[in-house]
Motif scaffolding. Structure first.
Motif, short mmCIF file in Angstrom:
data_model
loop_
_atom_site.label_atom_id
_atom_site.label_comp_id
_atom_site.label_asym_id
_atom_site.label_seq_id
_atom_site.Cartn_x
_atom_site.Cartn_y
_atom_site.Cartn_z
N ALA A 116 -0.66 -5.36 -5.91
CA ALA A 116 0.59 -5.23 -6.68
C ALA A 116 0.80 -6.45 -7.56
O ALA A 116 1.22 -6.34 -8.73
CB ALA A 116 1.76 -5.03 -5.74
N GLY B 252 1.55 -0.66 -7.29
CA GLY B 252 2.68 -1.19 -8.05
C GLY B 252 3.72 -1.78 -7.13
O GLY B 252 3.53 -1.89 -5.92
N SER B 253 4.86 -2.15 -7.72
CA SER B 253 5.93 -2.78 -6.94
C SER B 253 7.21 -2.80 -7.75
O SER B 253 7.20 -2.66 -8.98
CB SER B 253 5.55 -4.21 -6.56
OG SER B 253 5.43 -5.01 -7.73
N ARG C 11 -2.21 -4.44 -0.17
CA ARG C 11 -1.27 -3.80 -1.09
C ARG C 11 -0.49 -4.84 -1.89
O ARG C 11 -0.32 -4.69 -3.11
CB ARG C 11 -0.30 -2.91 -0.30
CG ARG C 11 -0.93 -1.68 0.32
CD ARG C 11 0.13 -0.86 1.04
NE ARG C 11 -0.46 0.19 1.84
CZ ARG C 11 0.23 1.05 2.58
NH1 ARG C 11 1.55 0.94 2.63
NH2 ARG C 11 -0.38 1.99 3.29
#
Length: 203
Positions: free
Chosen positions: A28, A56-57, A24
């Motif tokens: 990101a 995303g982040s 993840r």
């Protein structure tokens, strides 16, 4: 169609939840790197703060704001009958996000009206999947369905997904607003064919 969408949502969410934190974080970072070329200083962009396993982040949003991009984040609310309202928008300011309904984080008031989306050159849209014709599979609440028709017709409508979630075909309905692009970790910005759609707004 509703059953097919429900099954697709369940399968994609299960796949996302199975990812390691390392994967993840890597994806990101890749998305944030692609976004640098997409957002020019001085522009206005609508974005979002990911929830759970969404791609995303917060760093992606912070990077955009640091490059003199005005970032608007969604404010999601239901009416008194529990029906989703069009999204309002708040300007992102570092360190000033607050907890909100639906597990979200959002800017503090004052908020802009739904029509503020029309000022954005780029709208980053959370999605579970998107197909080559621009059909987007969301979570089914309807907030974006009620808001995207207000966007500038010239704006880039970008579904943010994992590479495996850019697919050949998804079920679509007349009120769905087609995405113009997908943004994925490995492929970057991908132009979509954008199917012909009805001009009838969400009712």
């Amino acid at each position: 169609m509703a059953l097919a969408k429900s099954q697709a949502r369940a399968a994609i969410l299960a796949a996302r939840r199975s990812l390691s934190r390392q994967v993840r974080d890597r994806e990101a970072a890749q998305l944030a790197a692609h976004l640098v070329a997409l957002l020019s200083p001085g522009t206005i962009a609508c974005a979002y703060i990911p929830v759970g396993s969404e791609p995303g982040s917060v760093a992606l949003v912070e990077d955009a704001a640091a490059r003199d991009v005005t970032v608007l984040l969604p404010v999601a609310r239901n009416d008194d009958q529990g029906t989703p309202l069009p999204l309002r928008w708040g300007r992102y300011e570092p360190g000033r996000l607050v907890r909100a309904p639906f597990g979200l984080r959002e800017p503090s008031p004052p908020w802009l009206p739904p029509e503020a989306i029309a000022d954005a050159a780029v709208v980053l849209v959370p999605a579970l999947a998107v197909d080559r014709d621009g059909a987007r599979l969301g979570r089914g609440a309807g907030f974006y369905d009620r808001t995207l028709p207000l966007a500038d017709p010239a704006a880039l409508l970008v579904a943010v997904v994992r590479d495996e979630e850019l697919v050949e075909r998804l079920p679509a309905e007349p009120h769905d607003v087609a995405m113009t692009h997908a943004l994925t970790p490995q492929r970057g910005l991908v132009a979509l064919r954008r199917r012909t759609q009805s001009a009838t707004p969400w009712e």
